[in-house]
Structure formats: structure tokens, C-alpha cells
Motif scaffolding. Structure first.
Motif, short mmCIF file in Angstrom:
data_model
loop_
_atom_site.label_atom_id
_atom_site.label_comp_id
_atom_site.label_asym_id
_atom_site.label_seq_id
_atom_site.Cartn_x
_atom_site.Cartn_y
_atom_site.Cartn_z
N TRP A 18 0.88 -1.17 0.00
CA TRP A 18 0.00 0.00 0.00
C TRP A 18 0.91 1.21 0.00
O TRP A 18 1.52 1.55 1.00
CB TRP A 18 -0.90 0.00 1.23
N LYS A 36 -2.83 -0.34 -4.12
CA LYS A 36 -3.23 -1.26 -3.07
C LYS A 36 -3.13 -2.68 -3.61
O LYS A 36 -3.56 -2.96 -4.72
CB LYS A 36 -4.68 -1.02 -2.66
N ASP A 39 -7.14 -7.51 -1.76
CA ASP A 39 -7.69 -7.74 -0.42
C ASP A 39 -7.22 -6.73 0.62
O ASP A 39 -7.36 -6.96 1.82
CB ASP A 39 -7.37 -9.16 0.09
N HIS A 40 -6.66 -5.60 0.19
CA HIS A 40 -6.23 -4.58 1.15
C HIS A 40 -7.34 -3.55 1.37
O HIS A 40 -8.04 -3.16 0.45
CB HIS A 40 -4.98 -3.85 0.65
N SER A 41 -7.48 -3.10 2.60
CA SER A 41 -8.42 -2.05 2.95
C SER A 41 -7.73 -1.02 3.82
O SER A 41 -6.99 -1.38 4.74
CB SER A 41 -9.61 -2.63 3.71
N SER A 42 -7.97 0.24 3.54
CA SER A 42 -7.53 1.27 4.48
C SER A 42 -8.42 1.18 5.71
O SER A 42 -9.54 0.67 5.64
CB SER A 42 -7.63 2.66 3.83
N GLU A 68 -22.00 1.63 -0.35
CA GLU A 68 -20.77 1.03 -0.87
C GLU A 68 -20.84 1.11 -2.39
O GLU A 68 -21.88 0.85 -2.99
CB GLU A 68 -20.73 -0.43 -0.42
N THR A 70 -18.38 0.22 -6.02
CA THR A 70 -17.16 -0.32 -6.61
C THR A 70 -16.83 0.48 -7.86
O THR A 70 -17.67 0.63 -8.75
CB THR A 70 -17.32 -1.82 -6.93
N ARG A 86 -13.75 3.99 4.03
CA ARG A 86 -12.55 3.19 3.80
C ARG A 86 -12.52 2.83 2.33
O ARG A 86 -13.57 2.79 1.67
CB ARG A 86 -12.48 1.97 4.70
N GLU A 88 -11.10 -0.08 -0.36
CA GLU A 88 -10.65 -1.46 -0.42
C GLU A 88 -10.32 -1.87 -1.84
O GLU A 88 -10.97 -1.42 -2.78
CB GLU A 88 -11.75 -2.40 0.09
N ASN A 89 -9.33 -2.74 -1.99
CA ASN A 89 -9.10 -3.40 -3.27
C ASN A 89 -9.79 -4.75 -3.16
O ASN A 89 -9.29 -5.67 -2.51
CB ASN A 89 -7.61 -3.58 -3.54
N THR A 90 -10.93 -4.88 -3.79
CA THR A 90 -11.72 -6.12 -3.72
C THR A 90 -11.44 -7.03 -4.90
O THR A 90 -12.03 -8.09 -5.02
CB THR A 90 -13.22 -5.78 -3.66
#
Length: 115
Positions: A18, A36, A39-42, A68, A70, A86, A88-90
Motif C-alpha cells: 500500500w 493497493k 484484499d487490502h483495505s484502508s 458502498e 465499486t 474506507r 478497499e481493493n476487492t
């Protein structure tokens, strides 16, 4: 005029994969390029700055208390000042985005904050 070479810009890596890069900006407006890993989230956070988050590569999911969304490449979202959120990279691949803040801010937001 103030040019900022990407490879010479101030960089902050709060966690492995990140990375945030401070691009041209001022006290009134700032730009931060970021990447990111999957699966990373701030962490959930808020700030006094309005923020536009623009997805450049991959997909980014922006989560607030209310909704939410995307983002895919070239999609963006406006976050109001003090709106908890937040990012996120989903997806399965690295995601890249650009955050625009008004008023501008520095990396002190992350380095000086209490968890």
C-alpha cells in the motif's frame, strides 16, 4: 509552476504493497497517487478534506456508513468532508487510484494519527 517527477515525489508506504505518492499540490488542493494490493483495505477514517477518489487500474470499493460503491477504471466518487469511509481493493489484481483533496493535506494525516 511546480513540476513533480513521479520517481522523485514524496512517498509513504504505510503497509507492504500500500503505497501513496504525493503529487503536485498546495494547501488548497493536493493529489495522491496510490496503489493497493488485492484484499487490502484502508482503516475506516474521516478527515476535514473533501476527497475525490478516481480509480486508474483494477477496482476499488469505497465504503461509507451509508453505502458502498465499486469503482472500475476511470470511475470516481466524491466523499464529503468528515464522512467516515474506507477504500478497499476487492479485486484479484493490484489497484491504482488517484485521490484529490481540498483543502490539500500532507502524509501527516496518516503518520500522526491515533489508531
Amino acid at each position: 509552476m511546480r513540476a513533480v517527477a513521479f520517481d522523485e515525489a514524496e512517498t509513504y508506504e504505510p503497509e507492504d504493497g500500500w503505497r501513496r505518492v504525493s503529487m503536485a499540490g498546495s494547501d488548497r488542493l493536493s493529489f495522491e497517487w496510490f496503489e493497493k494490493p488485492p484484499d487490502h483495505s484502508s482503516p475506516l477514517h474521516d478527515h476535514e478534506n473533501e476527497q475525490v477518489c478516481l480509480c486508474l487500474e483494477g477496482e476499488l470499493t469505497v465504503v461509507t456508513d451509508e453505502e458502498e460503491v465499486t469503482l472500475e477504471p476511470n470511475d470516481s466518487v466524491l466523499l464529503e468532508a468528515n464522512e467516515p469511509h474506507r477504500v478497499e481493493n476487492t479485486g484479484d489484481e493490484r489497484a491504482v487510484g488517484l485521490d484529490v483533496f481540498a483543502p490539500g493535506r500532507s502524509f501527516d494525516f496518516w503518520t500522526d494519527r491515533d489508531e
